[in-house]
Design a protein around this motif. Structure first.
Motif, PDB file in Angstrom:
ATOM      1  N   ARG A  45       0.834  -1.199   0.000  1.00  0.00           N
ATOM      2  CA  ARG A  45       0.000   0.000   0.000  1.00  0.00           C
ATOM      3  C   ARG A  45       0.872   1.253   0.000  1.00  0.00           C
ATOM      4  O   ARG A  45       1.920   1.304   0.650  1.00  0.00           O
ATOM      5  N   ALA A  46       0.417   2.281  -0.695  1.00  0.00           N
ATOM      6  CA  ALA A  46       1.185   3.513  -0.841  1.00  0.00           C
ATOM      7  C   ALA A  46       1.116   4.386   0.407  1.00  0.00           C
ATOM      8  O   ALA A  46       0.032   4.664   0.939  1.00  0.00           O
ATOM      9  N   PHE A  47       2.287   4.814   0.867  1.00  0.00           N
ATOM     10  CA  PHE A  47       2.430   5.858   1.876  1.00  0.00           C
ATOM     11  C   PHE A  47       3.076   7.020   1.138  1.00  0.00           C
ATOM     12  O   PHE A  47       4.248   6.964   0.777  1.00  0.00           O
ATOM     13  N   THR A  48       2.322   8.086   0.874  1.00  0.00           N
ATOM     14  CA  THR A  48       2.750   9.103  -0.076  1.00  0.00           C
ATOM     15  C   THR A  48       3.373  10.334   0.581  1.00  0.00           C
ATOM     16  O   THR A  48       2.980  10.742   1.678  1.00  0.00           O
ATOM     17  N   LEU A  49       4.326  10.926  -0.144  1.00  0.00           N
ATOM     18  CA  LEU A  49       4.978  12.171   0.283  1.00  0.00           C
ATOM     19  C   LEU A  49       5.168  13.079  -0.914  1.00  0.00           C
ATOM     20  O   LEU A  49       5.525  12.621  -2.006  1.00  0.00           O
ATOM     21  N   THR A  60      12.778  20.988   5.803  1.00  0.00           N
ATOM     22  CA  THR A  60      13.691  19.845   5.808  1.00  0.00           C
ATOM     23  C   THR A  60      13.179  18.769   4.860  1.00  0.00           C
ATOM     24  O   THR A  60      12.041  18.814   4.375  1.00  0.00           O
ATOM     25  N   VAL A  61      14.048  17.780   4.606  1.00  0.00           N
ATOM     26  CA  VAL A  61      13.632  16.660   3.765  1.00  0.00           C
ATOM     27  C   VAL A  61      12.740  15.686   4.524  1.00  0.00           C
ATOM     28  O   VAL A  61      12.202  14.755   3.937  1.00  0.00           O
ATOM     29  N   GLY A  62      12.574  15.887   5.825  1.00  0.00           N
ATOM     30  CA  GLY A  62      11.571  15.149   6.584  1.00  0.00           C
ATOM     31  C   GLY A  62      12.073  13.925   7.320  1.00  0.00           C
ATOM     32  O   GLY A  62      12.957  13.221   6.853  1.00  0.00           O
ATOM     33  N   ASP A  63      11.495  13.677   8.504  1.00  0.00           N
ATOM     34  CA  ASP A  63      11.796  12.498   9.315  1.00  0.00           C
ATOM     35  C   ASP A  63      10.507  11.680   9.456  1.00  0.00           C
ATOM     36  O   ASP A  63       9.928  11.587  10.530  1.00  0.00           O
ATOM     37  N   PHE A  64      10.096  11.118   8.357  1.00  0.00           N
ATOM     38  CA  PHE A  64       8.805  10.433   8.282  1.00  0.00           C
ATOM     39  C   PHE A  64       8.899   8.923   8.424  1.00  0.00           C
ATOM     40  O   PHE A  64       7.892   8.251   8.663  1.00  0.00           O
ATOM     41  N   ILE A  65      10.078   8.375   8.261  1.00  0.00           N
ATOM     42  CA  ILE A  65      10.230   6.943   8.005  1.00  0.00           C
ATOM     43  C   ILE A  65       9.667   6.074   9.129  1.00  0.00           C
ATOM     44  O   ILE A  65       9.126   4.987   8.869  1.00  0.00           O
ATOM     45  N   ASP A  66       9.766   6.526  10.385  1.00  0.00           N
ATOM     46  CA  ASP A  66       9.285   5.703  11.502  1.00  0.00           C
ATOM     47  C   ASP A  66       7.771   5.633  11.579  1.00  0.00           C
ATOM     48  O   ASP A  66       7.221   4.819  12.332  1.00  0.00           O
ATOM     49  N   ASP A  67       7.089   6.475  10.803  1.00  0.00           N
ATOM     50  CA  ASP A  67       5.632   6.483  10.814  1.00  0.00           C
ATOM     51  C   ASP A  67       5.027   5.624   9.709  1.00  0.00           C
ATOM     52  O   ASP A  67       3.797   5.497   9.612  1.00  0.00           O
ATOM     53  N   VAL A  68       5.861   5.045   8.858  1.00  0.00           N
ATOM     54  CA  VAL A  68       5.357   4.231   7.748  1.00  0.00           C
ATOM     55  C   VAL A  68       5.062   2.820   8.250  1.00  0.00           C
ATOM     56  O   VAL A  68       5.944   2.156   8.795  1.00  0.00           O
ATOM     57  N   PRO A  69       3.829   2.334   8.078  1.00  0.00           N
ATOM     58  CA  PRO A  69       3.482   0.996   8.567  1.00  0.00           C
ATOM     59  C   PRO A  69       4.250  -0.114   7.835  1.00  0.00           C
ATOM     60  O   PRO A  69       4.586   0.033   6.650  1.00  0.00           O
ATOM     61  N   GLU A  70       4.508  -1.187   8.533  1.00  0.00           N
ATOM     62  CA  GLU A  70       5.174  -2.350   7.943  1.00  0.00           C
ATOM     63  C   GLU A  70       4.430  -2.806   6.686  1.00  0.00           C
ATOM     64  O   GLU A  70       3.199  -2.860   6.667  1.00  0.00           O
ATOM     65  N   GLY A  71       5.197  -3.105   5.641  1.00  0.00           N
ATOM     66  CA  GLY A  71       4.621  -3.582   4.391  1.00  0.00           C
ATOM     67  C   GLY A  71       4.235  -2.494   3.422  1.00  0.00           C
ATOM     68  O   GLY A  71       4.051  -2.761   2.221  1.00  0.00           O
ATOM     69  N   ASN A  72       4.102  -1.242   3.902  1.00  0.00           N
ATOM     70  CA  ASN A  72       3.745  -0.143   3.005  1.00  0.00           C
ATOM     71  C   ASN A  72       4.908   0.218   2.092  1.00  0.00           C
ATOM     72  O   ASN A  72       6.074  -0.025   2.413  1.00  0.00           O
ATOM     73  N   VAL A  73       4.575   0.809   0.958  1.00  0.00           N
ATOM     74  CA  VAL A  73       5.567   1.296   0.003  1.00  0.00           C
ATOM     75  C   VAL A  73       5.646   2.812   0.125  1.00  0.00           C
ATOM     76  O   VAL A  73       4.629   3.506   0.034  1.00  0.00           O
TER      77      VAL A  73
END
Length: 220
Positions: A45-49, A60-73
């Motif tokens: 499933r898409a996690f979009t930015l 900033t380029v963002g610190d989002f990675i820890d919020d992306v659910p397992e298995g998401n793209v």
């Protein structure tokens, strides 16, 4: 929890899904987005930015990675820019450890060696060493984005293989997957017929091959 439709998409190649999208009149091919390695496979499933040129004061380029659910793209729209990367080895490491499904970038990545070493599915328009810091910034998370002229909404299914990436809209995924499965089955019957000695034109005619990808409602 098992996502049945993601699993179904993962069993179908992008060429067949592309044909199904064409038949249904959906522009879901992410044109120009290629795998870093042809062995990569991806479904999730898409996690979009969405990224944009840096503002004043700079974001900033963002610190989002820890919020992306397992298995998401992770799906990043950087406007196709190839002069400012938005993904490097630290993000690859975090994504791999977090068991994400892969990354798709309409733009450039860097530190490609780690993605290759880890077998982390990376799809992008290009790669470069040039950082995006102070050149681009993260504008929004979980919004509609444009990837290779395809519209991607949060939660859409992203499928990648050696030919590239397609997006299956969440609102129509059942229809797309059923159509793709029917095309796949017909083409398998054609291959079996050819292996058994039948002429290709005859096998194609029996399976109505020339109608498989034709847009619904189109004549002739």
């Amino acid at each position: 929890m098992t996502d049945t439709n993601v699993e179904r998409a993962g069993r179908i190649d992008t060429a067949t899904l592309s044909d199904a999208l064409d038949k249904l009149g959906i522009a879901g091919q992410c044109l120009g987005i290629k795998p870093l390695d042809h062995s990569f496979r991806m479904a999730g499933r898409a996690f979009t930015l969405s990224y944009a040129p840096v503002g004043h004061p700079a974001g900033t380029v963002g610190d989002f990675i820890d919020d992306v659910p397992e298995g998401n793209v992770v799906v990043i729209d950087n406007g196709g820019r190839q002069d400012a990367t938005v993904w490097g080895d630290i993000l690859t490491l975090c994504a791999h450890q977090g068991k994400l499904g892969g990354t798709v970038i309409d733009g450039a990545c860097r530190d490609t060696h780690l993605a290759l070493d880890l077998g982390y599915p990376m799809y992008s328009r290009s790669y470069s060493m040039r950082t995006g810091k102070d050149r681009v910034q993260l504008e929004a998370t979980q919004v509609i984005v444009n990837i290779g002229d395809a519209r991607v909404c949060p939660g859409d299914i992203m499928r990648g293989d050696s030919d590239g990436v397609v997006v299956i809209p969440k609102a129509r995924e059942e229809e797309v997957l059923a159509t793709a499965e029917a095309i796949e089955e017909a083409e398998a019957r054609i291959r079996d017929a050819v292996k058994s000695g039948k002429r290709l034109d005859e096998a194609r005619r029996e399976q109505q091959y020339h109608l498989l990808q034709r847009r619904e409602g189109q004549k002739g």
